[in-house]
Design an enzyme around this catalytic site. Structure first.
Site, PDB file in Angstrom:
ATOM      1  N   GLY A  35       1.124  -0.318  -1.989  1.00 49.33           N
ATOM      2  CA  GLY A  35       1.730   0.352  -0.833  1.00 49.33           C
ATOM      3  C   GLY A  35       2.645  -0.570  -0.056  1.00 49.33           C
ATOM      4  O   GLY A  35       3.094  -1.597  -0.580  1.00 49.33           O
ATOM      5  N   HIS A  41       9.721  -1.932  -5.149  1.00 47.95           N
ATOM      6  CA  HIS A  41       8.837  -0.931  -5.769  1.00 47.95           C
ATOM      7  C   HIS A  41       9.668   0.241  -6.301  1.00 47.95           C
ATOM      8  O   HIS A  41       9.417   0.761  -7.387  1.00 47.95           O
ATOM      9  CB  HIS A  41       7.847  -0.383  -4.745  1.00 47.95           C
ATOM     10  CG  HIS A  41       6.891  -1.409  -4.188  1.00 47.95           C
ATOM     11  ND1 HIS A  41       6.943  -1.846  -2.886  1.00 47.95           N
ATOM     12  CD2 HIS A  41       5.866  -2.070  -4.766  1.00 47.95           C
ATOM     13  CE1 HIS A  41       5.975  -2.723  -2.680  1.00 47.95           C
ATOM     14  NE2 HIS A  41       5.309  -2.891  -3.792  1.00 47.95           N
ATOM     15  N   SER A 189       9.334  -8.322  -0.642  1.00 48.51           N
ATOM     16  CA  SER A 189       7.878  -8.368  -0.754  1.00 48.51           C
ATOM     17  C   SER A 189       7.274  -7.642   0.440  1.00 48.51           C
ATOM     18  O   SER A 189       7.808  -7.727   1.557  1.00 48.51           O
ATOM     19  CB  SER A 189       7.400  -9.824  -0.753  1.00 48.51           C
ATOM     20  OG  SER A 189       6.015  -9.890  -0.488  1.00 48.51           O
TER      21      SER A 189
HETATM   22  P1  AMP Z   1       2.534  -4.888  -5.027  1.00 49.50           P
HETATM   23  O1  AMP Z   1       2.576  -3.651  -4.209  1.00 49.50           O
HETATM   24  O2  AMP Z   1       2.978  -6.109  -4.305  1.00 49.50           O
HETATM   25  O3  AMP Z   1       1.220  -5.064  -5.761  1.00 49.50           O
HETATM   26  O4  AMP Z   1       3.630  -4.683  -6.174  1.00 49.50           O
HETATM   27  C1  AMP Z   1       3.574  -3.561  -7.012  1.00 49.50           C
HETATM   28  C2  AMP Z   1       4.561  -3.761  -8.138  1.00 49.50           C
HETATM   29  O5  AMP Z   1       5.872  -3.908  -7.599  1.00 49.50           O
HETATM   30  C3  AMP Z   1       4.276  -5.036  -8.956  1.00 49.50           C
HETATM   31  O6  AMP Z   1       4.524  -4.760 -10.327  1.00 49.50           O
HETATM   32  C4  AMP Z   1       5.276  -6.010  -8.400  1.00 49.50           C
HETATM   33  O7  AMP Z   1       5.624  -7.042  -9.306  1.00 49.50           O
HETATM   34  C5  AMP Z   1       6.454  -5.091  -8.114  1.00 49.50           C
HETATM   35  N1  AMP Z   1       7.354  -5.700  -7.117  1.00 49.50           N
HETATM   36  C6  AMP Z   1       7.024  -6.175  -5.894  1.00 49.50           C
HETATM   37  N2  AMP Z   1       8.103  -6.716  -5.298  1.00 49.50           N
HETATM   38  C7  AMP Z   1       9.136  -6.579  -6.164  1.00 49.50           C
HETATM   39  C8  AMP Z   1      10.524  -6.942  -6.135  1.00 49.50           C
HETATM   40  N3  AMP Z   1      11.070  -7.579  -5.095  1.00 49.50           N
HETATM   41  N4  AMP Z   1      11.291  -6.638  -7.209  1.00 49.50           N
HETATM   42  C9  AMP Z   1      10.755  -5.988  -8.286  1.00 49.50           C
HETATM   43  N5  AMP Z   1       9.457  -5.632  -8.373  1.00 49.50           N
HETATM   44  C10 AMP Z   1       8.661  -5.917  -7.327  1.00 49.50           C
END
Ligand code: AMP
Length: 308
Positions: A35, A41, A189
């Site tokens: 989330g 995302h 992020s």
């Molecule tokens: P998270 O919500 O941080 O667990 O991320 C969910 C998914 O989104 C994971 O596969 C992450 O690697 C991907 N993700 C997060 N930030 C980025 C970004 N800046 N660029 C590409 N993918 C991302």
């Protein structure tokens, strides 16, 4: 013909999820998230939309992947805003379970992620990847995707998921999606919301150092030279370095490492580096550093040193 907007189905239980999936035949894409969604995302969703008949997005802040002193409680959560974004992106099903749905009891059978989970992110976060693989395996079982999309942003996680899928013969395809960055170079992020304006500025040293290291590798620098370059740049920054590493992007074997001891299984005995000459084709530079109390990670492939 008027365009008919199909509403996203938001599910919280396994029965609701399976009820929604039963109405959606065809090739299924899965994007797993915690989330606090941003354009990074959504780039995964976009890729899944382009390749699949329907897209499922899970939103779950998985307690098993957080250590005792990490930001599990503080992690940003806003299901209404996330759902609105996913509706706009044309997602078919959202799966947003509670802890009780995901873990009705403490799981007894655990995934052992192996040696790669003990280095880099795993040195600082020793239980992290076991928790990640546990939830990823469960969500794969619950959603039965044909393709699952993960960001290159979490490169070590992506490598471990690929290894799990290969080693356990899991019947799906894993796709890596490039890192989405701000124009400044900062990787998007969910944790960037923790940064003050000054820390956001300081954080730029992370991507700038990775870019400089990749450019040096592409220009023929030795691993020792690249470690020295990274050390000098981090010392001159306001970031507190956790680690900087040059790894093989497929196996994640570290070839050079700063901030953490080189694991015995990766080292040939030389301090901090596994060999002195390398080819940049299969290399990834990865780093983690604190801006204030916020821990940031980033990585770049040597062969795309000039990419944003
Ligand atoms: P998270 O919500 O941080 O667990 O991320 C969910 C998914 O989104 C994971 O596969 C992450 O690697 C991907 N993700 C997060 N930030 C980025 C970004 N800046 N660029 C590409 N993918 C991302």
């Amino acid at each position: 013909m008027p365009c008919i907007l199909i509403p996203v189905i938001v599910t919280h239980t396994i029965d609701e999820l399976h009820g929604a999936l039963a109405q959606l035949p065809g090739k299924r894409g899965l994007v797993m998230t915690m989330g606090a969604l941003h354009a990074g995302h959504l780039s995964l969703v976009e890729k899944a939309k382009a390749e699949c008949d329907h897209v499922v997005v899970s939103i779950y802040v998985n307690p098993l992947q957080f250590g005792p002193n990490e930001d599990f409680e503080a992690y940003p959560r806003d299901l209404a805003a996330d759902t609105a974004l996913l509706r706009g992106a044309g997602v078919d099903v959202v799966f947003a379970p509670t802890d009780h749905v995901m873990y009705p009891r403490t799981p007894l059978v655990r995934i052992d992620p192996g040696p790669v989970a003990t280095i880099l992110e795993g040195t600082t976060r020793p239980t992290h990847f076991a928790g990640v693989l546990q939830v990823v395996h469960k969500v794969f079982n619950l959603t039965c995707p044909d393709v699952a999309y993960f960001g290159q942003k979490d490169a070590q996680q992506l490598a471990l998921i690929r290894t799990m899928v290969a080693d356990l013969d899991m019947p799906l395809i894993i796709r890596g999606v490039p890192i989405k960055r701000e124009e400044s170079g900062l990787a998007l992020s969910s944790r960037n919301v923790y940064l003050s304006d000054a820390e956001r500025e300081d954080a730029l040293a992370l991507s700038a150092t990775l870019r400089a290291a990749c450019e040096a590798l592409a220009a023929g620098a030795t691993l020792r030279e690249v470690l020295d370059l990274a050390a000098t740049r981090f010392e001159a920054s306001n970031l507190r370095l956790d680690y900087f590493a040059v790894v093989d992007r497929d196996t994640f074997r570290p070839l050079a490492l700063l901030g953490h001891p080189m694991p015995e299984w990766a080292s040939d005995g030389e301090t901090g580096t596994a060999s002195s000459t390398i080819s940049p084709e299969t290399l990834l530079c990865a780093a983690a550093a604190w801006a204030g109390t916020t821990r940031l990670i980033d990585n770049m492939e040597a062969s795309c040193a000039n990419a944003q």
